[in-house]
Motif scaffolding. Structure first.
Motif, mmCIF file in Angstrom:
data_model
loop_
_atom_site.group_PDB
_atom_site.id
_atom_site.type_symbol
_atom_site.label_atom_id
_atom_site.label_comp_id
_atom_site.label_asym_id
_atom_site.label_seq_id
_atom_site.Cartn_x
_atom_site.Cartn_y
_atom_site.Cartn_z
ATOM 1 N N LEU A 152 6.496 3.329 -0.056
ATOM 2 C CA LEU A 152 6.435 3.021 1.372
ATOM 3 C C LEU A 152 7.209 4.083 2.133
ATOM 4 C CD1 LEU A 152 5.670 1.090 3.693
ATOM 5 C CD2 LEU A 152 7.757 -0.205 3.180
ATOM 6 N N TYR A 153 6.513 4.761 3.056
ATOM 7 C CA TYR A 153 7.103 5.765 3.925
ATOM 8 C C TYR A 153 7.214 5.191 5.333
ATOM 9 C CZ TYR A 153 5.317 9.288 0.494
ATOM 10 O OH TYR A 153 5.012 10.024 -0.627
ATOM 11 N N SER A 154 8.337 5.417 5.982
ATOM 12 C CA SER A 154 8.490 5.060 7.393
ATOM 13 C C SER A 154 8.956 6.302 8.144
ATOM 14 C CB SER A 154 9.507 3.929 7.558
ATOM 15 O OG SER A 154 9.709 3.631 8.921
ATOM 16 N N TYR A 155 8.164 6.702 9.158
ATOM 17 C CA TYR A 155 8.472 7.900 9.937
ATOM 18 C C TYR A 155 8.857 7.508 11.358
ATOM 19 C CZ TYR A 155 5.755 10.151 6.204
ATOM 20 O OH TYR A 155 5.274 10.577 4.999
ATOM 21 N N SER A 262 3.480 4.313 6.146
ATOM 22 C CA SER A 262 2.428 4.668 5.199
ATOM 23 C C SER A 262 2.705 4.031 3.858
ATOM 24 C CB SER A 262 2.370 6.199 5.046
ATOM 25 O OG SER A 262 1.500 6.578 3.998
ATOM 26 N N ARG A 263 1.685 3.389 3.279
ATOM 27 C CA ARG A 263 1.768 2.842 1.922
ATOM 28 C C ARG A 263 0.885 3.680 1.008
ATOM 29 N NH1 ARG A 263 -0.656 -2.656 1.924
ATOM 30 N NH2 ARG A 263 -1.829 -1.904 3.736
ATOM 31 N N VAL A 264 1.387 3.997 -0.183
ATOM 32 C CA VAL A 264 0.627 4.807 -1.138
ATOM 33 C C VAL A 264 0.762 4.197 -2.526
ATOM 34 C CG1 VAL A 264 0.271 7.088 -2.153
ATOM 35 C CG2 VAL A 264 1.082 6.890 0.210
ATOM 36 N N GLY A 265 -0.357 3.991 -3.197
ATOM 37 C CA GLY A 265 -0.351 3.582 -4.595
ATOM 38 C C GLY A 265 -0.821 4.720 -5.467
ATOM 39 N N ILE A 266 -0.313 4.787 -6.683
ATOM 40 C CA ILE A 266 -0.763 5.810 -7.626
ATOM 41 C C ILE A 266 -1.194 5.154 -8.931
ATOM 42 C CG2 ILE A 266 0.645 7.661 -6.637
ATOM 43 C CD1 ILE A 266 2.610 7.264 -8.987
ATOM 44 N N SER A 267 -2.022 5.859 -9.684
ATOM 45 C CA SER A 267 -2.484 5.353 -10.971
ATOM 46 C C SER A 267 -2.971 6.516 -11.818
ATOM 47 C CB SER A 267 -3.624 4.348 -10.784
ATOM 48 O OG SER A 267 -4.192 3.985 -12.027
ATOM 49 N N PHE A 268 -2.746 6.413 -13.130
ATOM 50 C CA PHE A 268 -3.318 7.372 -14.065
ATOM 51 C C PHE A 268 -4.736 6.979 -14.474
ATOM 52 C CE2 PHE A 268 1.127 8.418 -14.479
ATOM 53 C CZ PHE A 268 1.122 9.781 -14.706
ATOM 54 N N ILE A 269 -5.206 5.814 -14.026
ATOM 55 C CA ILE A 269 -6.494 5.293 -14.474
ATOM 56 C C ILE A 269 -7.619 5.639 -13.508
ATOM 57 C CG2 ILE A 269 -7.738 3.206 -15.164
ATOM 58 C CD1 ILE A 269 -5.358 3.974 -16.978
ATOM 59 N N SER A 270 -7.457 5.316 -12.222
ATOM 60 C CA SER A 270 -8.532 5.517 -11.252
ATOM 61 C C SER A 270 -7.979 5.346 -9.848
ATOM 62 C CB SER A 270 -9.672 4.515 -11.476
ATOM 63 O OG SER A 270 -9.222 3.190 -11.207
ATOM 64 N N SER A 271 -8.764 5.808 -8.858
ATOM 65 C CA SER A 271 -8.393 5.572 -7.463
ATOM 66 C C SER A 271 -8.466 4.095 -7.131
ATOM 67 C CB SER A 271 -9.319 6.368 -6.532
ATOM 68 O OG SER A 271 -9.126 7.755 -6.702
ATOM 69 N N GLN A 272 -9.427 3.390 -7.744
ATOM 70 C CA GLN A 272 -9.512 1.952 -7.532
ATOM 71 C C GLN A 272 -8.235 1.262 -7.989
ATOM 72 O OE1 GLN A 272 -12.862 0.067 -9.439
ATOM 73 N NE2 GLN A 272 -12.107 -2.000 -9.033
ATOM 74 N N LYS A 273 -7.730 1.668 -9.153
ATOM 75 C CA LYS A 273 -6.480 1.077 -9.644
ATOM 76 C C LYS A 273 -5.314 1.471 -8.732
ATOM 77 C CE LYS A 273 -3.893 -1.127 -12.707
ATOM 78 N NZ LYS A 273 -3.433 -0.447 -13.929
ATOM 79 N N ALA A 274 -5.344 2.680 -8.201
ATOM 80 C CA ALA A 274 -4.300 3.091 -7.262
ATOM 81 C C ALA A 274 -4.314 2.211 -6.022
ATOM 82 C CB ALA A 274 -4.482 4.559 -6.885
ATOM 83 N N CYS A 275 -5.518 1.848 -5.537
ATOM 84 C CA CYS A 275 -5.610 0.957 -4.376
ATOM 85 C C CYS A 275 -5.089 -0.432 -4.719
ATOM 86 C CB CYS A 275 -7.048 0.891 -3.877
ATOM 87 S SG CYS A 275 -7.621 2.410 -3.076
ATOM 88 N N ALA A 282 2.973 -5.322 0.698
ATOM 89 C CA ALA A 282 2.194 -5.973 1.745
ATOM 90 C C ALA A 282 2.215 -5.143 3.022
ATOM 91 C CB ALA A 282 2.741 -7.372 2.015
ATOM 92 N N GLU A 283 1.201 -5.349 3.849
ATOM 93 C CA GLU A 283 1.023 -4.524 5.044
ATOM 94 C C GLU A 283 2.218 -4.603 5.981
ATOM 95 O OE1 GLU A 283 -2.308 -3.885 8.609
ATOM 96 O OE2 GLU A 283 -2.607 -5.399 7.044
ATOM 97 N N ASP A 284 2.859 -5.763 6.083
ATOM 98 C CA ASP A 284 3.945 -5.941 7.044
ATOM 99 C C ASP A 284 5.326 -5.778 6.425
ATOM 100 O OD1 ASP A 284 3.834 -8.158 5.461
ATOM 101 O OD2 ASP A 284 3.989 -9.621 7.097
ATOM 102 N N THR A 285 5.412 -5.192 5.221
ATOM 103 C CA THR A 285 6.697 -5.049 4.535
ATOM 104 C C THR A 285 7.609 -4.074 5.265
ATOM 105 O OG1 THR A 285 5.664 -5.510 2.400
ATOM 106 C CG2 THR A 285 7.795 -4.404 2.357
ATOM 107 N N GLU A 286 8.861 -4.466 5.427
ATOM 108 C CA GLU A 286 9.864 -3.593 6.031
ATOM 109 C C GLU A 286 10.587 -2.800 4.940
ATOM 110 O OE1 GLU A 286 10.473 -3.147 9.228
ATOM 111 O OE2 GLU A 286 9.032 -4.662 9.932
ATOM 112 N N ILE A 287 11.007 -1.603 5.297
ATOM 113 C CA ILE A 287 11.683 -0.718 4.347
ATOM 114 C C ILE A 287 12.905 -1.390 3.726
ATOM 115 C CG2 ILE A 287 13.162 1.334 4.208
ATOM 116 C CD1 ILE A 287 10.430 2.303 4.083
ATOM 117 N N LEU A 288 13.789 -1.946 4.546
ATOM 118 C CA LEU A 288 15.030 -2.507 4.014
ATOM 119 C C LEU A 288 14.776 -3.763 3.194
ATOM 120 C CD1 LEU A 288 17.571 -1.919 6.932
ATOM 121 C CD2 LEU A 288 17.217 -0.582 4.844
ATOM 122 N N ALA A 289 13.727 -4.512 3.529
ATOM 123 C CA ALA A 289 13.389 -5.686 2.721
ATOM 124 C C ALA A 289 12.951 -5.257 1.327
ATOM 125 C CB ALA A 289 12.294 -6.494 3.401
#
Length: 754
Positions: A152-155, A262-275, A282-289
């Protein structure tokens, strides 16, 4: 009594500028507050300070610097321009950088050129467990948090500015050492979708372990729809929403407001697995939480396992920063193995067992026994599918072997200490036998082209034919000493499995270090050292004090014969005879320190200070050396005396604090002296080890006067796994200002010396 404030903990300079006191009882609930994530990030420690959400998490999210080769090896330095914030890093390693992939970089305005988007800092980075913050000179503040497979990136951009984020698929950590260990970007793909998210993958190769092409997939979403976005190839925007090829590629996202997440997932298997992995956040997650979740996990899984009586802030910071640094790598990639389908756990980023088998893995077993069993199972499963266990491994590829096949030592240590669970030990022994009997194919490493540095024992042909290793193989002498300890590991497991013939064979082979012993080799009034030996049996003239470059092409790797001659820890009684008896043995150990052969930052030296325990009445010298070594550490950025080496350096310090030192592949622990009035170690399943001392002062009054183990008076300078770890136990010390001869009982065992 005041607690550390959150703002101070996030600022690593506070560790030297602030003097405060601690409410010990309140601190009990959150040991993470004492972790300085910047410990060992400078002065060659190479530790990664970014976000690692849980022990061994796959995502390691943090900044990447450009500052010559000084950016090696974790991506971080306090100086230099940041040129991206990427999702994968190693920690504490030497050699050359690895990873620095799946990167984002914030840009103020709409970038016209993509050639150099790097920025200096406006002020020093801040951070704590699960949290990282950078202040860029362009006015952008970047905050980071993560889960095991997503970041999770917060700019926070300057007000009234255009806010852009560049996703660069070609981004990797560079190296300028000229050894051919630099990473390469081979190609990738990047696709934009109507809902604003993006997917893609990058292909990379090389790095320190000389790996061929490997692929990481990614999936990213911003918390708002960009008002403009485009893909780029080379330095130009491209029509359409997808791009692929071997040139630099990625995407540019531009927003109208100053705050972007910005939220980013990674995976060695597939882009679908990264998603799918992206949805760990979660979409509303705060950095400090999210950072608080990370702190909870680190407290529960690691930090709470060790508690000390001290309320001294320096003590607390040193203990918990070191514990944290121990468990950053390897990476638990179970469910993310692209190489084969298996129900077994899978661990990668093993850098390296040559570094960690001496004392890290022994503490790993104690602090995280369930993960340790998984790790052992993973080593065996890699053998099942790749043919050899790794001595080192990264990006799903074995390499490189610096000495012996030290997975053998790790398996032996686990077996004799009762690690069973779901481990198939018949397969485990077969994996060890592969190392001991099968010559690995030569990978023609330019730095050591004579034999494989990928896996196994490259110099095995000589070992099997002569019982020693000739100079036709690089690192001949240091490899021979390590092959001896490896074979002793095979003896231990074979004996436990009832394989008497194999047990005898490997016990005999474990004595082969003796075949390199030249009694005529002399140095500083001592005779008898391990030296190179030719096919005809003659010894090569060798100054034991000189190891040449002490590197890949030399007879000794990273140390001299003075140190390697003392490294047969399974055969010390024989070693003492060859050195000339107890008095000469003590004098030789003294000279290793007095003449500067000892290096606290170099793993072959790790056990040397404690070999005094093998001589009656000399245990106090081990304690003295231990205190000298402990003084080389602190919780600050320059707090490690060498590369962290995947936590090897931190584990070495923690054993000093405990007051014990493990002999890998044996159940023996050499007794030193504890640092604190009390330390409690949670061994799991309701078992604890309690270490108590009285009459001591860590800096001046630290010599053992007497010891009770489990309530019984103890007269040996060693004990075993069963004494205090198998079922828990107690150690009660009386410490004093002057040495006394308290250890009048049997010497530590030398199981290969009969």
């Amino acid at each position: 009594m005041a607690l550390l404030t959150r703002s101070c903990l996030f600022l690593h300079v506070c560790f030297t500028l602030v003097v405060i006191s601690v409410d010990f009882a309140q601190a009990d609930s959150d040991w993470s507050q004492y972790v300085n994530i910047f410990q060992g990030t400078e002065g060659g420690g190479n530790r990664f300070p970014g976000v690692v959400a849980a022990p061994f998490a796959m995502v390691k999210l943090g900044p990447d610097m450009r500052n010559g080769d000084a950016n090696a090896y974790s991506g971080y330095l306090p100086e230099g321009n940041i040129f991206g914030f990427s999702m994968m890093h190693e920690s504490g390693t030497g050699g050359a950088p690895k990873y620095g992939v799946v990167s984002q970089m914030p840009v103020v305005g709409v970038p016209i050129s993509l050639e150099d988007l790097s920025q200096p800092r406006a002020s020093p980075d801040e951070g704590g467990v699960g949290y990282y913050k950078s202040f860029l000179a362009n006015g952008v503040t970047v905050e980071l948090a993560a889960t095991e497979h997503a970041g999770l990136y917060s700019y926070d951009f300057p007000q009234d500015s255009v806010s852009s984020v560049v996703v660069d698929v070609s981004h990797v950590l560079p190296s300028f050492r000229g050894f051919g260990w630099e990473q390469h970007y081979s190609g990738g793909n990047f696709s934009l979708f109507e809902d604003g998210h993006y997917e893609g993958s990058g292909i990379y190769n090389n790095g320190w372990n000389l790996s061929p092409d490997w692929t990481i997939h990614f999936c990213g979403r911003f918390n708002q729809q960009p008002w403009e976005y485009w893909a780029f190839y080379g330095n130009s925007s491209v029509p359409g929403t997808s791009v692929s090829g071997s040139e630099r590629l990625g995407g540019v996202f531009t927003f109208s407001g100053p705050k972007v997440a910005s939220r980013v997932g990674i995976s060695f298997i597939s882009s679908q697995k990264a998603c799918e992995n992206l949805e760990e956040i979660a979409e509303d997650t705060e950095i400090l939480a999210l950072a608080d979740v990370a702190k909870t996990r680190w407290n529960k899984e690691v930090l709470n396992k060790v508690q000390i009586s001290s309320d001294n802030v320096d003590d607390l910071q040193l203990v918990y920063s070191s514990l944290y640094g121990m468990f950053l790598i390897p990476s638990n990639r179970s469910g993310e193995n692209p190489g084969w389908s298996s129900s077994e756990p899978y661990y990668d980023d093993i850098f390296t067992l040559w570094d960690t088998h001496r004392c890290h893995t022994a503490l790993f077993q104690i602090i995280q026994p369930e993960a340790y069993e998984e790790f052992i199972r993973s080593l065996i499963d890699i053998w099942r599918h790749d043919g050899f266990m790794p001595d080192a491994r990264s990006s799903n590829y074995n390499g490189r072997v610096q000495g012996g096949s030290n997975a053998d030592n790790v398996l032996a240590d686990a077996y004799i200490k009762g690690v069973r669970g779901s481990i198939d030990w018949e397969d485990g022994f077969s994996a060890m036998q592969t190392d001991a009997e099968v010559v690995p194919p030569n990978n023609f490493d330019p730095n050591a082209p004579d034999s494989s540095t990928k896996e196994g024992r490259g110099a095995l042909p000589d070992w099997l034919q002569y019982g020693y290793i000739t100079p036709r193989f690089s690192r001949a002498v240091s490899q021979a000493v390590e092959y001896s300890t490896n074979d002793f590991g095979l003896h231990q497991v074979a004996a436990g499995l009832g394989k008497s013939t194999e047990a005898e064979t490997y016990l005999n082979r474990s004595q082969n270090w003796r075949n390199h012993w030249n009694p005529a080799a002399t140095s500083y009034d001592h005779a008898g050292f391990v030296v190179p030996r030719l096919e005809n049996g003659s010894f090569v003239p060798q100054d034991p004090a000189n190891c040449g470059g002490c590197y890949w092409s030399d007879a000794y790797y990273e140390d001299s014969s003075w140190v390697y001659s003392m490294n047969a820890i399974h055969d010390v009684a024989e070693l003492k005879k060859r050195v000339g008896g107890d008095a000469r043995f003590v004098d030789r150990l003294n000279k290793i320190f007095e003449l500067g052969f000892f290096d606290a930052g170099n793993e072959p030296s790790f056990v040397t200070p404690y070999l005094y325990n093998f001589v009656q009445g000399e245990q106090w010298r081990s304690v003295n050396r231990s205190r000298d070594i402990g003084a080389l550490y602190n919780a600050g950025p320059r707090g490690l005396p060498g590369n962290s080496d995947a936590g090897a350096m931190e584990s070495n310090l923690l054993w000093q604090m405990i007051g014990l030192y493990p002999l890998t592949g044996q159940t023996t622990f050499l007794i030193l002296a504890p640092w604190f009035e009390s330390m409690t170690m949670d061994l799991g399943n309701g078992k604890k080890l309690e270490i108590i001392s009285s009459g001591g002062n860590r800096n001046t009054t630290f010599y053992v006067q007497s010891l009770k183990v489990n309530g019984e008076t103890w007269d040996r300078a060693w004990l075993t796994w069963d004494d205090i770890f198998a079922n828990g136990g107690t150690m009660q010390y009386v410490l004093g200002e002057r040495p006394v001869h308290w250890a009048t009982g049997d010497l530590p065992p030398s199981p290969a010396s009969d």
